[in-house]
Motif scaffolding. Structure first.
Motif, short mmCIF file in Angstrom:
data_model
loop_
_atom_site.label_atom_id
_atom_site.label_comp_id
_atom_site.label_asym_id
_atom_site.label_seq_id
_atom_site.Cartn_x
_atom_site.Cartn_y
_atom_site.Cartn_z
N GLU A 291 4.06 -4.94 57.53
CA GLU A 291 2.96 -4.40 58.31
C GLU A 291 3.09 -4.69 59.80
N GLN B 59 4.73 -8.06 52.13
CA GLN B 59 3.92 -6.95 52.64
C GLN B 59 3.43 -7.22 54.06
N LYS C 23 4.96 -11.38 47.09
CA LYS C 23 4.87 -9.95 47.41
C LYS C 23 3.95 -9.73 48.62
#
Length: 145
Positions: free
Chosen positions: A144, A140, A136
């Motif tokens: 970003e 992420q 995860k």
């Protein structure tokens, strides 16, 4: 090794073996009359033999075995929900262009580096949680950018 010894003693009890029968079986299979004097390989051999006897006699449920030559689909069907979550995240990272090889060997290599177990199938619940959170976080970081 303690698990093997405990399983051997439990199987012996389920098989209804006398002490003499139990010792004779050990000597016949390994040449040793005590489970404490055996190596891990010998203990596994005795356990497997007694498990097979118990299955044939109908006093022991068959063990769920994971065949080494199983296909990816077979492995996935036998997987726990957490293992399936790891696979799903791994494949999502592939679709996102972050993972190039989606083979079980590649996933197992990543698992080895991440939680220090040889394969996803051997990971404990907390180790699987660590893998899920790491995947995860990887996702992420991609979002970003």
């Amino acid at each position: 090794m303690a698990n093997h010894i405990a399983a051997i003693h439990a199987l012996s009890s389920k098989l209804g073996q006398s002490e003499d029968d139990y010792r004779a079986l050990l000597v016949n299979l390994t040449g040793k009359s005590s489970s404490k004097a055996m190596s891990a390989t010998e203990l596994a051999r005795v356990r497997d033999h007694m498990q097979a006897l118990g299955e044939r006699m109908g006093v022991v449920k068959p063990m769920r075995r994971r065949a080494p030559g199983r296909t990816f689909a077979q492995a996935k069907a036998e997987a726990s929900p957490r293992e399936r979550k790891v696979w799903a995240l791994w494949h999502q990272l592939h679709r996102d262009g972050l993972v190039h090889d989606t083979s079980p060997a590649a996933l197992n290599a990543w698992v080895q580096r991440t939680v220090h177990v040889a394969a996803l199938a051997f990971a404990t619940g907390p180790q699987l949680d660590t893998c899920i959170e790491a995947l995860k976080a990887w996702q992420q970081r991609k979002e970003e950018r």
